[in-house]
Design a protein around this motif. Structure first.
Motif, PDB file in Angstrom:
ATOM      1  N   LYS A 154       4.373   8.103  21.952  1.00 30.01           N
ATOM      2  CA  LYS A 154       5.277   8.889  21.106  1.00 30.01           C
ATOM      3  C   LYS A 154       6.236   8.002  20.318  1.00 30.01           C
ATOM      4  CE  LYS A 154       5.114  12.925  24.165  1.00 30.01           C
ATOM      5  NZ  LYS A 154       5.869  13.729  25.156  1.00 30.01           N
ATOM      6  N   GLN A 155       6.421   6.770  20.767  1.00 26.38           N
ATOM      7  CA  GLN A 155       7.304   5.848  20.047  1.00 26.38           C
ATOM      8  C   GLN A 155       6.730   5.454  18.680  1.00 26.38           C
ATOM      9  OE1 GLN A 155       9.046   2.545  22.305  1.00 26.38           O
ATOM     10  NE2 GLN A 155       8.270   3.494  24.185  1.00 26.38           N
ATOM     11  N   TYR A 156       5.454   5.775  18.442  1.00 24.35           N
ATOM     12  CA  TYR A 156       4.804   5.401  17.176  1.00 24.35           C
ATOM     13  C   TYR A 156       4.351   6.632  16.401  1.00 24.35           C
ATOM     14  CZ  TYR A 156       5.120   0.792  19.103  1.00 24.35           C
ATOM     15  OH  TYR A 156       5.630  -0.376  19.629  1.00 24.35           O
ATOM     16  N   ASP A 157       5.031   7.746  16.659  1.00 20.42           N
ATOM     17  CA  ASP A 157       4.726   8.979  15.939  1.00 20.42           C
ATOM     18  C   ASP A 157       5.770   9.193  14.848  1.00 20.42           C
ATOM     19  OD1 ASP A 157       3.359  11.244  15.294  1.00 20.42           O
ATOM     20  OD2 ASP A 157       4.037  12.430  17.012  1.00 20.42           O
ATOM     21  N   PHE A 158       5.372   9.873  13.790  1.00 16.25           N
ATOM     22  CA  PHE A 158       6.316  10.245  12.732  1.00 16.25           C
ATOM     23  C   PHE A 158       5.730  11.424  11.969  1.00 16.25           C
ATOM     24  CE2 PHE A 158       3.441   7.092  10.956  1.00 16.25           C
ATOM     25  CZ  PHE A 158       3.112   7.596   9.705  1.00 16.25           C
ATOM     26  N   GLU A 159       6.613  12.158  11.290  1.00 19.72           N
ATOM     27  CA  GLU A 159       6.189  13.322  10.512  1.00 19.72           C
ATOM     28  C   GLU A 159       5.682  12.870   9.148  1.00 19.72           C
ATOM     29  OE1 GLU A 159       5.970  16.549  11.268  1.00 19.72           O
ATOM     30  OE2 GLU A 159       6.549  16.100  13.351  1.00 19.72           O
ATOM     31  N   LEU A 160       4.477  13.298   8.801  1.00 25.62           N
ATOM     32  CA  LEU A 160       3.889  12.927   7.519  1.00 25.62           C
ATOM     33  C   LEU A 160       3.400  14.182   6.802  1.00 25.62           C
ATOM     34  CD1 LEU A 160       2.888  10.766   5.507  1.00 25.62           C
ATOM     35  CD2 LEU A 160       0.712  10.761   6.759  1.00 25.62           C
ATOM     36  N   PRO A 161       4.031  14.553   5.689  1.00 28.47           N
ATOM     37  CA  PRO A 161       3.536  15.695   4.912  1.00 28.47           C
ATOM     38  C   PRO A 161       2.111  15.437   4.411  1.00 28.47           C
ATOM     39  CG  PRO A 161       5.756  15.073   4.223  1.00 28.47           C
ATOM     40  CD  PRO A 161       5.264  13.991   5.129  1.00 28.47           C
ATOM     41  N   GLU A 162       1.253  16.427   4.577  1.00 34.39           N
ATOM     42  CA  GLU A 162      -0.161  16.238   4.238  1.00 34.39           C
ATOM     43  C   GLU A 162      -0.357  15.885   2.771  1.00 34.39           C
ATOM     44  OE1 GLU A 162      -4.431  18.610   4.691  1.00 34.39           O
ATOM     45  OE2 GLU A 162      -2.619  19.387   5.665  1.00 34.39           O
ATOM     46  N   GLU A 163       0.543  16.378   1.898  1.00 31.70           N
ATOM     47  CA  GLU A 163       0.359  16.121   0.465  1.00 31.70           C
ATOM     48  C   GLU A 163       0.571  14.652   0.095  1.00 31.70           C
ATOM     49  OE1 GLU A 163       4.672  17.709   0.850  1.00 31.70           O
ATOM     50  OE2 GLU A 163       2.701  18.106   1.743  1.00 31.70           O
ATOM     51  N   TYR A 185       8.894   3.580   7.111  1.00 30.10           N
ATOM     52  CA  TYR A 185       8.037   4.765   6.966  1.00 30.10           C
ATOM     53  C   TYR A 185       8.858   6.000   6.617  1.00 30.10           C
ATOM     54  CZ  TYR A 185       3.474   2.893   8.275  1.00 30.10           C
ATOM     55  OH  TYR A 185       2.274   2.224   8.269  1.00 30.10           O
ATOM     56  N   HIS A 186      10.048   6.106   7.189  1.00 26.91           N
ATOM     57  CA  HIS A 186      10.947   7.219   6.856  1.00 26.91           C
ATOM     58  C   HIS A 186      11.295   7.173   5.365  1.00 26.91           C
ATOM     59  CE1 HIS A 186      14.110  10.212   7.275  1.00 26.91           C
ATOM     60  NE2 HIS A 186      14.964   9.377   6.716  1.00 26.91           N
ATOM     61  N   GLN A 187      11.598   5.977   4.859  1.00 24.01           N
ATOM     62  CA  GLN A 187      11.883   5.837   3.430  1.00 24.01           C
ATOM     63  C   GLN A 187      10.648   6.139   2.591  1.00 24.01           C
ATOM     64  OE1 GLN A 187      14.013   2.574   1.762  1.00 24.01           O
ATOM     65  NE2 GLN A 187      15.336   2.293   3.553  1.00 24.01           N
ATOM     66  N   ALA A 188       9.468   5.723   3.073  1.00 27.08           N
ATOM     67  CA  ALA A 188       8.232   5.964   2.326  1.00 27.08           C
ATOM     68  C   ALA A 188       7.987   7.464   2.154  1.00 27.08           C
ATOM     69  CB  ALA A 188       7.057   5.312   3.047  1.00 27.08           C
ATOM     70  N   VAL A 189       8.271   8.238   3.188  1.00 25.04           N
ATOM     71  CA  VAL A 189       8.112   9.692   3.083  1.00 25.04           C
ATOM     72  C   VAL A 189       9.137  10.263   2.113  1.00 25.04           C
ATOM     73  CG1 VAL A 189       8.300  11.876   4.344  1.00 25.04           C
ATOM     74  CG2 VAL A 189       7.050   9.945   5.358  1.00 25.04           C
ATOM     75  N   GLU A 190      10.389   9.811   2.229  1.00 21.33           N
ATOM     76  CA  GLU A 190      11.444  10.300   1.331  1.00 21.33           C
ATOM     77  C   GLU A 190      11.156   9.954  -0.125  1.00 21.33           C
ATOM     78  OE1 GLU A 190      15.268   8.908   2.595  1.00 21.33           O
ATOM     79  OE2 GLU A 190      15.636  10.765   3.697  1.00 21.33           O
ATOM     80  N   GLU A 191      10.614   8.764  -0.360  1.00 21.01           N
ATOM     81  CA  GLU A 191      10.360   8.289  -1.724  1.00 21.01           C
ATOM     82  C   GLU A 191       8.975   8.694  -2.234  1.00 21.01           C
ATOM     83  OE1 GLU A 191      12.456   6.693  -3.697  1.00 21.01           O
ATOM     84  OE2 GLU A 191      14.078   6.646  -2.200  1.00 21.01           O
ATOM     85  N   ARG A 192       8.258   9.482  -1.425  1.00 19.47           N
ATOM     86  CA  ARG A 192       6.961  10.034  -1.821  1.00 19.47           C
ATOM     87  C   ARG A 192       5.915   8.951  -2.088  1.00 19.47           C
ATOM     88  NH1 ARG A 192       7.093  14.897  -0.049  1.00 19.47           N
ATOM     89  NH2 ARG A 192       5.546  15.632  -1.557  1.00 19.47           N
ATOM     90  N   TYR A 193       5.874   7.936  -1.237  1.00 18.53           N
ATOM     91  CA  TYR A 193       4.793   6.957  -1.310  1.00 18.53           C
ATOM     92  C   TYR A 193       3.474   7.641  -0.947  1.00 18.53           C
ATOM     93  CZ  TYR A 193       7.487   2.623  -1.907  1.00 18.53           C
ATOM     94  OH  TYR A 193       8.267   1.612  -2.413  1.00 18.53           O
ATOM     95  N   ARG A 194       2.376   7.073  -1.431  1.00 18.17           N
ATOM     96  CA  ARG A 194       1.039   7.583  -1.122  1.00 18.17           C
ATOM     97  C   ARG A 194       0.518   6.850   0.118  1.00 18.17           C
ATOM     98  NH1 ARG A 194      -2.535   6.186  -4.752  1.00 18.17           N
ATOM     99  NH2 ARG A 194      -3.682   8.113  -5.133  1.00 18.17           N
ATOM    100  N   PHE A 195      -0.060   7.602   1.051  1.00 20.46           N
ATOM    101  CA  PHE A 195      -0.441   7.058   2.356  1.00 20.46           C
ATOM    102  C   PHE A 195      -1.953   6.847   2.481  1.00 20.46           C
ATOM    103  CE2 PHE A 195       3.823   7.849   3.432  1.00 20.46           C
ATOM    104  CZ  PHE A 195       4.096   7.339   4.697  1.00 20.46           C
ATOM    105  N   PHE A 196      -2.293   5.957   3.409  1.00 18.14           N
ATOM    106  CA  PHE A 196      -3.645   5.689   3.924  1.00 18.14           C
ATOM    107  C   PHE A 196      -4.526   4.946   2.913  1.00 18.14           C
ATOM    108  CE2 PHE A 196      -3.125   9.712   6.773  1.00 18.14           C
ATOM    109  CZ  PHE A 196      -2.098   9.108   7.445  1.00 18.14           C
TER     110      PHE A 196
END
Length: 341
Positions: free
Chosen positions: A4-13, A321-332
Motif C-alpha cells: 500500500k506504500q506504493y499505491d496512488f490515485e490515478l484518474p483513468e483519463e 506523482y501527485h504533481q503529475a496527476v495535478e498537472e495532467r501528465y500523460r501516464f504509462f
C-alpha cells in the motif's frame, strides 16, 4: 514492506491511449535528487540537463508482433496466444486465452495454416509451452500474422506498429516495448551526440512480468519473472571509461537499469555478459550502476515505481506523482517522461 506504500490515485483519463505524433514533444518532469526539486519541461529540452561526457544507455530490443489469434484444430474454437519468450528452436513459452481450452496435444491454427502451434506443456496462470510448425522463416510468418502486444490499458488500435518501437530497436525478442526510449527521435540522438553525449546499447528482452502489479501484500514475497539480457564488451568498456572520466551514466528506462544493476551486482564492474535476470529493486536498496534515469510514469503498486523509489526516494517519487496527476501528465506506455538526476 506493505504494498500500500506504493499505491496512488490515478484518474483513468490520464492513461495515454495514443502516442504523440512527434516523439520528442512529450512533457518531461525533471527531478533533482539532491535538492529535492521538481521542474516541468518538454522532452526536447533534455540537452539542458546533460553534459558532454555523459552517457545514455539504451535498450535496443525490438518488440515482436507477439499477439496471435487462431482456432483450435478440429473444433474451430477461438484462441488468443501471446508469445513470451523462445526456449529453444521453435518452442516458446506463451500465454493463452481461454487457457482451459488448451491442453497438452491441442493444436492451434493461425491464418490459413501458415502457422500451427501444438501445446507441449501446461504452466501456471494461463501459461503454456508450444511448438510451432510453419514453412519458411518464422519471423516473416509472425510479421504477416501477428499483432503488436499493446498493454491491456490501451484500448485504441495502433495504425502504425513502428510507433510501439524505439527508433533504435534492433534485436528481436520483446513482448513489450522499453517505453522510456519511445521519446527519442533520430534527430535528437544525433544532436546529443554532436553535443558530446555518448550513446551505449544493451539488450534486455522485456517480458510481461515487468509490468504486472504486485499481488502480494508484502513486496518482499514477490517473485520477478526472469528476462534475457546481453551486454557487449564494447558497451562494458565504454561504461567503465565514462565512469573513470567522471561522466554520468544515464539509464534510459527501467529495463536498462535492471540490466546494469545485474551486471554490477554479479561482477562488481561493467563486464561483457549475457544471461537471465530476475533482479527486483526496491527501497532501501541502493542503485550502484547509474547516476540518472529517464523513465515514464508507472502503474500503482508496480515493481517499476518501486525501482524508481529506490533511486530517488519513495516520498519524493510519490510527491512527483501527485504533481503529475495535478498537472495532467500523460501516464504509462505512450505517456510523458520523467528525468531523475
Amino acid at each position: 514492506m506493505d504494498i500500500k506504500q506504493y499505491d496512488f490515485e490515478l484518474p483513468e483519463e490520464l492513461i495515454a491511449q495514443v502516442p504523440l505524433q512527434d516523439r520528442a514533444s512529450s512533457r518531461m518532469m525533471v527531478l533533482n535528487r539532491e535538492e529535492k526539486a521538481i521542474e516541468h519541461k518538454q522532452f526536447s529540452d533534455i540537452k539542458e540537463f546533460l553534459n558532454p561526457g555523459d552517457c545514455l544507455v539504451l535498450n535496443d530490443t525490438r518488440v515482436l508482433p507477439a499477439r496471435l489469434y487462431g482456432a483450435k484444430e478440429g473444433t474451430g474454437g477461438k484462441v488468443e496466444v501471446l508469445l513470451l519468450h523462445q526456449t529453444e528452436n521453435d518452442e516458446w513459452e506463451v500465454l493463452v486465452k481461454p487457457a482451459k481450452k488448451v491442453k497438452v496435444g491441442t493444436k492451434i491454427v493461425f491464418g490459413d495454416g501458415q502457422l500451427v502451434a501444438e501445446c507441449t506443456e501446461l504452466q501456471d496462470h494461463g501459461g503454456r509451452k508450444v511448438r510451432f510448425s510453419y514453412e519458411g522463416i518464422f519471423l516473416e510468418v509472425l510479421e504477416s500474422l501477428g499483432e503488436m502486444p499493446l498493454p491491456p490499458y490501451i484500448k485504441e488500435q495502433l495504425p502504425d506498429r513502428e510507433r510501439y518501437q524505439t527508433v533504435y530497436a534492433k534485436e528481436e525478442g520483446s513482448a513489450a516495448a522499453p517505453t522510456a526510449g519511445l521519446h527519442f527521435t533520430n534527430e535528437l540522438l544525433e544532436d546529443l551526440q554532436a553535443y558530446g553525449v555518448e550513446i551505449a546499447y544493451l539488450t534486455l528482452h522485456v517480458g510481461l512480468g515487468t509490468f504486472r502489479p504486485v499481488s502480494v501484500d508484502n513486496i518482499e514475497e514477490h517473485d520477478m519473472h526472469a528476462e534475457f539480457y546481453q551486454v557487449s564488451k564494447k558497451t562494458a568498456d565504454q561504461l567503465n571509461r565514462i565512469r573513470e572520466n567522471g561522466g554520468r551514466i544515464i539509464s534510459v528506462g527501467t529495463t536498462s537499469t535492471r540490466t546494469l544493476e545485474t551486471i554490477i551486482r554479479d561482477y562488481g564492474t561493467f563486464t561483457e555478459a549475457s544471461g537471465w535476470t530476475d533482479i527486483f529493486i526496491y527501497p532501501p536498496q541502493q542503485l550502484k550502476a547509474i547516476d540518472g534515469l529517464i523513465t515514464n510514469f508507472h502503474l500503482p503498486k508496480s515493481t517499476l515505481i518501486m525501482l524508481v523509489s529506490a533511486f530517488a526516494g519513495r516520498d519524493f517519487i510519490l510527491e512527483a506523482y501527485h504533481q503529475a496527476v495535478e498537472e495532467r501528465y500523460r501516464f504509462f506506455s505512450f505517456g510523458d517522461a520523467m528525468l531523475i538526476v
